[in-house]
Write a protein that holds these residues in place. Structure first.
Motif, PDB file in Angstrom:
ATOM      1  N   VAL B 167       1.449  -1.399  -0.266  1.00 48.59           N
ATOM      2  CA  VAL B 167      -0.101   0.204   0.098  1.00 48.59           C
ATOM      3  C   VAL B 167       0.951   1.089   0.459  1.00 48.59           C
ATOM      4  O   VAL B 167       1.751   1.401   0.538  1.00 48.59           O
ATOM      5  N   GLY B 168       0.573   2.407  -0.612  1.00 42.92           N
ATOM      6  CA  GLY B 168       1.443   3.200  -1.326  1.00 42.92           C
ATOM      7  C   GLY B 168       2.224   3.417  -2.628  1.00 42.92           C
ATOM      8  O   GLY B 168       2.244   4.569  -3.000  1.00 42.92           O
ATOM      9  N   ARG B 169       2.582   2.417  -2.902  1.00 40.61           N
ATOM     10  CA  ARG B 169       3.505   1.615  -3.790  1.00 40.61           C
ATOM     11  C   ARG B 169       2.671   1.067  -4.961  1.00 40.61           C
ATOM     12  O   ARG B 169       2.942   1.249  -6.088  1.00 40.61           O
ATOM     13  N   ALA B 170       1.877   0.379  -4.259  1.00 42.45           N
ATOM     14  CA  ALA B 170       0.552  -0.700  -5.725  1.00 42.45           C
ATOM     15  C   ALA B 170       0.365   0.058  -6.022  1.00 42.45           C
ATOM     16  O   ALA B 170      -0.960   1.544  -5.659  1.00 42.45           O
ATOM     17  N   THR B 171      -0.566   0.149  -7.704  1.00 34.50           N
ATOM     18  CA  THR B 171      -1.226   0.497  -8.560  1.00 34.50           C
ATOM     19  C   THR B 171      -2.410   0.044  -9.033  1.00 34.50           C
ATOM     20  O   THR B 171      -2.762  -1.585  -8.767  1.00 34.50           O
ATOM     21  N   LEU B 172      -3.363   0.457 -10.080  1.00 30.67           N
ATOM     22  CA  LEU B 172      -4.487  -0.098  -9.557  1.00 30.67           C
ATOM     23  C   LEU B 172      -5.389   0.745 -11.482  1.00 30.67           C
ATOM     24  O   LEU B 172      -5.571   1.865 -11.282  1.00 30.67           O
ATOM     25  N   THR B 173      -4.988  -0.383 -12.376  1.00 31.73           N
ATOM     26  CA  THR B 173      -5.667   0.669 -13.774  1.00 31.73           C
ATOM     27  C   THR B 173      -6.977   0.479 -13.736  1.00 31.73           C
ATOM     28  O   THR B 173      -7.432  -1.051 -14.061  1.00 31.73           O
ATOM     29  N   LEU B 174      -7.621   1.057 -13.617  1.00 34.44           N
ATOM     30  CA  LEU B 174      -9.117   1.351 -14.463  1.00 34.44           C
ATOM     31  C   LEU B 174      -8.580   1.252 -15.995  1.00 34.44           C
ATOM     32  O   LEU B 174      -8.391   2.397 -16.885  1.00 34.44           O
ATOM     33  N   ASP B 175      -9.388   0.077 -16.501  1.00 33.00           N
ATOM     34  CA  ASP B 175     -10.377   0.298 -18.195  1.00 33.00           C
ATOM     35  C   ASP B 175     -11.127   0.356 -18.460  1.00 33.00           C
ATOM     36  O   ASP B 175     -12.225   0.012 -17.912  1.00 33.00           O
ATOM     37  N   LEU B 176     -11.723   1.821 -18.993  1.00 32.42           N
ATOM     38  CA  LEU B 176     -13.348   2.298 -19.346  1.00 32.42           C
ATOM     39  C   LEU B 176     -13.565   1.554 -20.828  1.00 32.42           C
ATOM     40  O   LEU B 176     -14.938   2.180 -20.961  1.00 32.42           O
ATOM     41  N   LYS B 177     -12.558   0.586 -21.353  1.00 27.51           N
ATOM     42  CA  LYS B 177     -13.690   0.619 -22.128  1.00 27.51           C
ATOM     43  C   LYS B 177     -14.226  -1.190 -22.375  1.00 27.51           C
ATOM     44  O   LYS B 177     -14.868  -1.567 -22.983  1.00 27.51           O
ATOM     45  N   ARG B 178     -13.471  -1.764 -20.593  1.00 28.83           N
ATOM     46  CA  ARG B 178     -13.963  -3.145 -20.518  1.00 28.83           C
ATOM     47  C   ARG B 178     -15.869  -2.790 -19.837  1.00 28.83           C
ATOM     48  O   ARG B 178     -16.098  -1.905 -19.841  1.00 28.83           O
ATOM     49  N   THR B 179     -16.615  -3.648 -20.380  1.00 31.26           N
ATOM     50  CA  THR B 179     -17.610  -4.075 -20.185  1.00 31.26           C
ATOM     51  C   THR B 179     -18.416  -5.038 -20.022  1.00 31.26           C
ATOM     52  O   THR B 179     -17.279  -6.016 -19.252  1.00 31.26           O
ATOM     53  N   HIS B 180     -19.279  -5.343 -19.214  1.00 26.94           N
ATOM     54  CA  HIS B 180     -19.730  -6.173 -18.678  1.00 26.94           C
ATOM     55  C   HIS B 180     -21.523  -5.813 -18.655  1.00 26.94           C
ATOM     56  O   HIS B 180     -22.333  -4.982 -20.284  1.00 26.94           O
ATOM     57  N   PRO B 181     -22.445  -6.948 -18.674  1.00 31.29           N
ATOM     58  CA  PRO B 181     -23.781  -7.608 -19.046  1.00 31.29           C
ATOM     59  C   PRO B 181     -24.411  -5.296 -18.574  1.00 31.29           C
ATOM     60  O   PRO B 181     -25.894  -4.907 -19.850  1.00 31.29           O
ATOM     61  N   VAL B 182     -24.285  -4.842 -17.455  1.00 37.02           N
ATOM     62  CA  VAL B 182     -25.070  -3.696 -17.386  1.00 37.02           C
ATOM     63  C   VAL B 182     -24.168  -2.682 -17.210  1.00 37.02           C
ATOM     64  O   VAL B 182     -24.126  -1.699 -17.062  1.00 37.02           O
ATOM     65  N   ILE B 183     -22.785  -2.790 -17.757  1.00 39.61           N
ATOM     66  CA  ILE B 183     -21.809  -1.851 -17.727  1.00 39.61           C
ATOM     67  C   ILE B 183     -21.192  -1.641 -19.355  1.00 39.61           C
ATOM     68  O   ILE B 183     -20.910  -2.111 -20.308  1.00 39.61           O
ATOM     69  N   PHE B 184     -21.239   0.097 -19.725  1.00 40.71           N
ATOM     70  CA  PHE B 184     -21.100  -0.218 -21.142  1.00 40.71           C
ATOM     71  C   PHE B 184     -19.731   0.811 -21.358  1.00 40.71           C
ATOM     72  O   PHE B 184     -19.374   0.945 -20.529  1.00 40.71           O
ATOM     73  N   ALA B 185     -19.160   0.534 -22.461  1.00 39.49           N
ATOM     74  CA  ALA B 185     -17.479   0.988 -22.246  1.00 39.49           C
ATOM     75  C   ALA B 185     -17.535   2.650 -22.927  1.00 39.49           C
ATOM     76  O   ALA B 185     -19.090   2.936 -23.260  1.00 39.49           O
TER      77      ALA B 185
END
Lengths: 231, 420
Positions: B167-185
């Motif tokens: 924690v403090g160094r770790a990163t998390l990348t959000l891919d806003l193009k990924r989809t899901h039955p209820v999530i659009f890109a």
């Protein structure tokens, strides 16, 4: 004192005119006093005698402003009691009358000295003066050594002597004693009576008593029967 | 002064009687303290709820969940809603949120929340739970504004492979193009966030959230304006309906207003019922006190009638004699109150619990049957308790002695002496 007239003429310390007291016991009417006319001069001892229920104590209570009459006039030490309100009657009792009761009526959780000081406290006498005078009175009653004792620690005769000292605390012109020897043996009663006789040399002492021989030693004896003065 | 002293001394005439009377008077005082502690505990509970939980309204765009990439729920509130809501009367605080979703494993997803660092980290569907506990690292601070930092629930951390020590160094990348039955890109570039803290919410869905500063969220999702949710805290629960009415008039055509029902229910059922019962108990205790003092003083006046007559014959004023008896009555009550306070300090908590369980709980709706467990029914001596004790002492002494005082004033010295 205001009860003694100027120019050597003795004003009566007690004057009763047509004094009537009616009590109600349920529907029944009891005439304890029925048109009493009486004049008592100062000083001296006056004995009031009569059978039980004759009105002796009622007479004493009317003179001492312990109760109000149904009708008639009571004048004590020059004061018309009918004209006085409750607070004034309290002041009158405080300054003008000393009471001695058959059952002594000392306040049980006060010492002998405190009992004697009590009327002076009500009369506004300052503390050191109260103590000095109370101790003097107890000494006169030969009770100085018992000053710190409570009534429960005193004999009947001692208690009555404390009560007499208390009655004299404010130096009243009139002392009223209701059967003062009634709860005492004859020897002790004799001592108490002698004390009252001594006191009566300087003021008026009215004693209600059953004891005819003691009463005969009084300056005046008043006989009362069925609420009337007997001849 | 003399009569006050005599009154105080009279107290000690019979020690056995003193103990008996102090106990008798102490019993209703004790009951009063117990009932007061129950009433206070419920009041405290209600105040806490009013302050922290249920005086909050939630506003969302009409007919939408307000998640910027959720199918059919992407409508959000206009930006000016914030300023308009702030102008409403009795609004204590307004907290704007922006929300999005990101797919995780299988058909699961995580919630992405943009929040001002000084606002509450509310968890979706448990919005009232408030700030979750930071397990590792730190919470968001004012210095994180505009920076690509975030805190995550322990579920998100597990999914993203973020270890506590990183924690403090770790990163998390959000891919806003990924989809899901209820999530659009969304046609936005991926973004990498530094994870500065891991929290625990106490439930699975709450742990599947990520909080980032709201202006970072705007930057990441390209939302220059608009608000997903507005949490509106009202200054007190009493004003909640009034604020709700104002907001409906103001934004009713664009916003759904979700009002918590729990506070109203709690107030109108549990709190009101308990307060009524507690007040009834206090009234009963006070009445009992007066009755006990009444009988004690009646006995005292009868027993000492000859003394009253003697004092009158010696020239004591009625007011002086009354003052003496009142002193005795007040001291008796004070001793009773002291006895009750000691007993209350020793056994007040368990007894309050017992009284609540036997005397209050049965009158509450069944879903409040466990309320006693959550109440702090430990004995508490505050200035208010002292005030109540003193007030009750004086009240019981005066009210209980009234008849005795009447007798004292009414009797002539001779009647009093013969009264025995």
């Amino acid at each position: 004192m205001n009860d003694r007239a100027a120019n050597g003429v003795q004003a009566p310390v007690v004057q009763l005119q047509a004094l009537t007291k009616v009590y109600r016991k349920g529907a029944q009417e009891v005439r304890a006093l029925d048109g009493i006319d009486l004049r008592i001069e100062s000083p001296g001892m006056v004995a009031v005698v009569g059978p039980s229920g004759s009105g002796k104590s009622s007479l004493l209570h009317m003179i001492g402003a312990m109760d109000r009459p149904t009708s008639g006039e009571v004048v004590v030490a020059g004061r018309y009691l009918a004209a006085l309100g409750d607070a004034e009657l309290t002041g009158f009792r405080r300054k003008t009358v000393g009471f001695v009761f058959q059952s002594f009526n000392l306040i049980p959780n006060l010492t002998a000295l405190e009992n004697v000081m009590l009327p002076m406290e009500f009369n506004g006498v300052d503390k050191s003066e109260r103590g000095r005078r109370a101790l003097g009175l107890l000494d006169r009653m030969d009770l100085a050594a018992r000053a710190t004792h409570r009534p429960g620690e005193l004999s009947g005769g001692e208690q009555q002597r404390v009560a007499i000292a208390r009655a004299l605390a404010n130096d009243p012109p009139l002392v009223l004693a209701d059967e003062p020897t009634g709860n005492l043996d004859s020897k002790t009663g004799q001592v108490i009576y002698e004390l009252l006789e001594e006191i009566a040399r300087e003021r008026t002492v009215v004693v209600v008593t059953h004891a005819e021989p003691l009463a005969q030693r009084a300056k005046h004896v008043i006989h009362i029967q069925d609420g009337h003065l007997a001849p | 002064m003399t009569m006050l002293r005599i009154g105080a001394r009279n107290l000690w005439r019979s020690k056995l009687r003193l103990v008996l009377v102090a106990t008798l008077i102490g019993a209703p005082f004790f009951l009063l303290l117990v009932m007061q502690s129950i009433g206070d505990a419920v009041q405290r509970q209600t105040e806490a709820l009013k302050q922290n939980v249920n005086n909050t309204l939630q506003l969302r765009a009409r007919g939408s969940m307000g998640h910027v990439n959720m199918v059919g729920n992407e409508d959000i509130l206009p930006q000016d809603a914030l300023a308009r809501v702030k102008r409403a009367e009795h609004v204590a605080r307004v907290e704007p949120y922006l929300l999005a979703m990101t797919p995780t494993e299988g058909h699961n997803f995580a919630m992405i929340v943009g929040v001002d660092p000084k606002d509450t980290r509310r968890l979706e569907s448990h919005g009232e739970a408030g700030n979750p506990k930071i397990l590792f690292g730190r919470d968001l601070t004012d210095e994180d504004r505009g920076k690509r930092t975030a805190i995550v629930g322990q579920g998100v951390a597990r999914w993203a492979g973020i270890k506590p020590e990183d924690v403090g160094r770790a990163t998390l990348t959000l891919d806003l193009k990924r989809t899901h039955p209820v999530i659009f890109a969304l046609d936005r570039p991926p973004v990498t966030l530094t994870i500065v803290g891991i929290y625990a919410s106490g439930y699975v869905f709450g742990d599947m959230q990520l909080f980032m500063p709201i202006d970072t969220f705007r930057d990441v999702y390209g939302m220059t304006e608009g608000i997903s949710w507005l949490y509106v805290r009202v200054d007190s629960a009493e004003n909640l309906p009034a604020v709700e009415r104002q907001l409906r008039a103001m934004l009713g055509d664009v916003a759904d207003i979700i009002s918590p029902t729990t506070v109203a229910e709690f107030q109108t059922t549990a709190t009101a019922a308990v307060q009524r019962l507690a007040n009834g108990g206090i009234g009963l205790s006070a009445a009992l006190m007066v009755v006990v003092v009444f009988f004690v003083m009646l006995l005292v006046v009868r027993e000492r009638a000859w003394e009253i007559g003697t004092l009158k014959a010696l020239g004591a004023s009625n007011s002086g004699i009354v003052a003496g008896f009142l002193t005795e009555a007040v001291l008796l009550c004070a001793l009773g109150a002291l006895t009750a306070a000691i007993l209350f300090g020793l056994w007040g908590g368990p007894l309050a619990q017992l009284v609540f369980g036997l005397g209050v709980s049965p009158f509450l709706p069944s879903h409040y049957s466990t309320l006693a467990n959550s109440l702090s029914l430990s004995p508490q001596f505050s200035a208010a308790t002292l005030g109540i004790l003193i007030g009750a002492c004086l009240f019981a002494a005066l009210a209980g002695s009234a008849w005795g005082i009447r007798q004292i004033v009414r009797l002539s010295p001779m009647e009093a002496i013969r009264h025995e």
